[in-house]
Structure formats: C-alpha cells, structure tokens
Design an enzyme around this catalytic site. Structure first.
Site, PDB file in Angstrom:
ATOM      1  N   HIS A   9      -9.338   1.923 -62.470  1.00 12.84           N
ATOM      2  CA  HIS A   9      -9.434   0.550 -62.970  1.00 12.84           C
ATOM      3  C   HIS A   9     -10.125   0.508 -64.332  1.00 12.84           C
ATOM      4  O   HIS A   9     -10.927   1.375 -64.676  1.00 12.84           O
ATOM      5  CB  HIS A   9     -10.195  -0.335 -61.979  1.00 12.84           C
ATOM      6  CG  HIS A   9     -11.617   0.076 -61.761  1.00 12.84           C
ATOM      7  ND1 HIS A   9     -12.629  -0.239 -62.638  1.00 12.84           N
ATOM      8  CD2 HIS A   9     -12.198   0.793 -60.771  1.00 12.84           C
ATOM      9  CE1 HIS A   9     -13.768   0.260 -62.201  1.00 12.84           C
ATOM     10  NE2 HIS A   9     -13.544   0.899 -61.069  1.00 12.84           N
ATOM     11  N   THR A  21     -21.846   0.393 -58.266  1.00 10.39           N
ATOM     12  CA  THR A  21     -20.936  -0.656 -57.807  1.00 10.39           C
ATOM     13  C   THR A  21     -20.417  -0.412 -56.394  1.00 10.39           C
ATOM     14  O   THR A  21     -20.598  -1.227 -55.510  1.00 10.39           O
ATOM     15  CB  THR A  21     -19.755  -0.805 -58.781  1.00 10.39           C
ATOM     16  OG1 THR A  21     -20.252  -0.957 -60.113  1.00 10.39           O
ATOM     17  CG2 THR A  21     -18.920  -2.017 -58.424  1.00 10.39           C
ATOM     18  N   GLU A  87     -13.411   2.299 -53.771  1.00  9.03           N
ATOM     19  CA  GLU A  87     -14.390   3.214 -54.349  1.00  9.03           C
ATOM     20  C   GLU A  87     -15.281   3.791 -53.250  1.00  9.03           C
ATOM     21  O   GLU A  87     -15.388   3.233 -52.150  1.00  9.03           O
ATOM     22  CB  GLU A  87     -15.226   2.459 -55.399  1.00  9.03           C
ATOM     23  CG  GLU A  87     -16.346   3.250 -56.057  1.00  9.03           C
ATOM     24  CD  GLU A  87     -15.872   4.494 -56.783  1.00  9.03           C
ATOM     25  OE1 GLU A  87     -15.435   5.449 -56.095  1.00  9.03           O
ATOM     26  OE2 GLU A  87     -15.962   4.537 -58.028  1.00  9.03           O
TER      27      GLU A  87
END
Length: 228
Positions: A9, A21, A87
């Site tokens: 991304h 994140t 992720e």
C-alpha cells in the site's frame, strides 16, 4: 505464463508519523494516494491487464487497490478481500511512535521485535484486544485466529493458506493477479515464492505503492521480478 503483481500500500498517515500500525485501520496519506495513482497510471501506460485482484480488509490497502485499478481503467476486475492479507499484528506496540518505543524498551529490543523472524512484540492491551474482537471486519471469525501479536513467522502461517486456497489457483490458470497488501504479508509471500531464508527475509525492503511484477513458470516457480 502466470504473472503476479505485488504492491505494498501507499504511505499511510501513520507511516508518515513513524507510528507502529499493524492492524490499526488508518488511511493513506496524501503521498500514499499519489504513489498509488502514479502506479495506476504506469499500469495503464504499460498495457498491463489484470484479471483478478486480492487485498486485505484494511483501508490503506483497499484504497491503494482502488487507485491502481481506477487509474488503469480496470475497476471491473474482480476484487477479493481477506483478513489473512492484513499487516502483521504489532500487538502492544500499535500506536506507539517508533522512536519513543526505542527509548522505552531499548533500541536492541525494538530491533529484535521488528526484525526477528519468529519473535513477536508484546501482546495487545486488553483495550486493543476488545477493539479487535468488536470490529465488524472480523465478525464471524473464531476469536482464536485473531492475533494478539505476531512475528513474521506467524504472519506467514496465516497468509500461505490463503495463497494456496485462493491466489495460487488463479495463477495456475495463467492469469495476471494483483495482490495489494502490506509490508509483512507481502514478505511472507515473497519468502514462499522465492524461497528466501528466515534470516534474509526480515531485512527485505519493499517500496510503498510500487508494483513488483513476478514472472512465474507454470508450476508457480520463480522466474524473474522487476519493479514497474
């Protein structure tokens, strides 16, 4: 010959702020949008026709996929989303500034958590865990498969079944397949495809928003790769 396009991304707002994140569902930054749209333009210029696309359930990857397909006039392409392409879950580190984490835990320890193949960060807090379990994106899943923290090895172990069940069958028919996902879920795929060692894969860098094109043989063996 099957063609696989892997795309991390575009830069997210938390990438820009140097925050861990993981599964936190943050948006693309302005730079991330530009990266994705520019790459979509390149796909169009090169005449690359995608047959099917896969992405995670996190908006930064979904929006990157959208920009790639929209700018290349391929929004009609079937798109499948799976949490298995998310992720790596960074557990209790999620939301922390990376420099602040180094000050709190020590640079060596943070490096181990980030760059070891089989060592996971501390588990998510009770509040983070509750938020994950309540998230509509994961409703219907057995809560035992929703991680509290993951190593790269853990990430690979959830990604590869999806590769085997959903992605590889499309490639085996000779299609051009786009997988728009995240740094660590893509590392898992790269390790599987290329046979990269445990030691080497943890340091493998993947550009944000830049399509990485793999040519594979009829048995999905690695032939060549290049960035678009």
């Amino acid at each position: 010959m099957p063609t696989l396009i892997l795309c991390r991304h575009g830069q997210s707002v938390w990438n820009a702020e140097n925050l861990f994140t993981g599964w936190t569902d943050v948006d693309l930054s302005d730079q991330g949008v530009e990266e994705a749209t520019t790459s979509g333009d390149r796909l169009k210029q090169e005449g690359i026709e995608i047959d099917v696309a896969f992405t995670s359930v996190l908006q930064r990857a979904i929006k990157t996929t959208y920009h790639l397909l929209e700018r290349s006039n391929q929004l009609f392409v079937p798109l499948y989303k799976s949490w298995r392409l998310n992720e790596r879950h960074y557990g209790g580190l999620q939301g922390l500034n990376k420099d602040a984490a180094r000050e709190e835990f020590g640079e060596e320890q943070v490096h181990i958590w980030r760059r070891s193949y089989d060592i996971a960060p501390p588990d998510a807090t009770a509040e983070q865990r509750e938020a994950d379990l309540a998230d509509r994106k994961y409703q219907g899943l057995d809560e035992r498969v929703i991680p509290t923290s993951e190593s790269l090895k853990d990430t690979l172990e959830r990604v590869i079944p999806y590769w085997n069940d959903a992605i590889a069958p499309e490639l085996l028919t000779g299609k051009t397949v786009l997988v728009s996902a995240h740094g660590n879920s893509l590392r898992a795929l790269i390790k599987h495809i290329e046979g990269v060692s445990d030691e080497d894969i943890v340091g493998y860098e993947i550009k944000t928003g830049a399509p990485l094109i793999y040519e594979l043989d009829d048995n999905l063996g690695f032939v060549s790769k290049h960035y678009l």
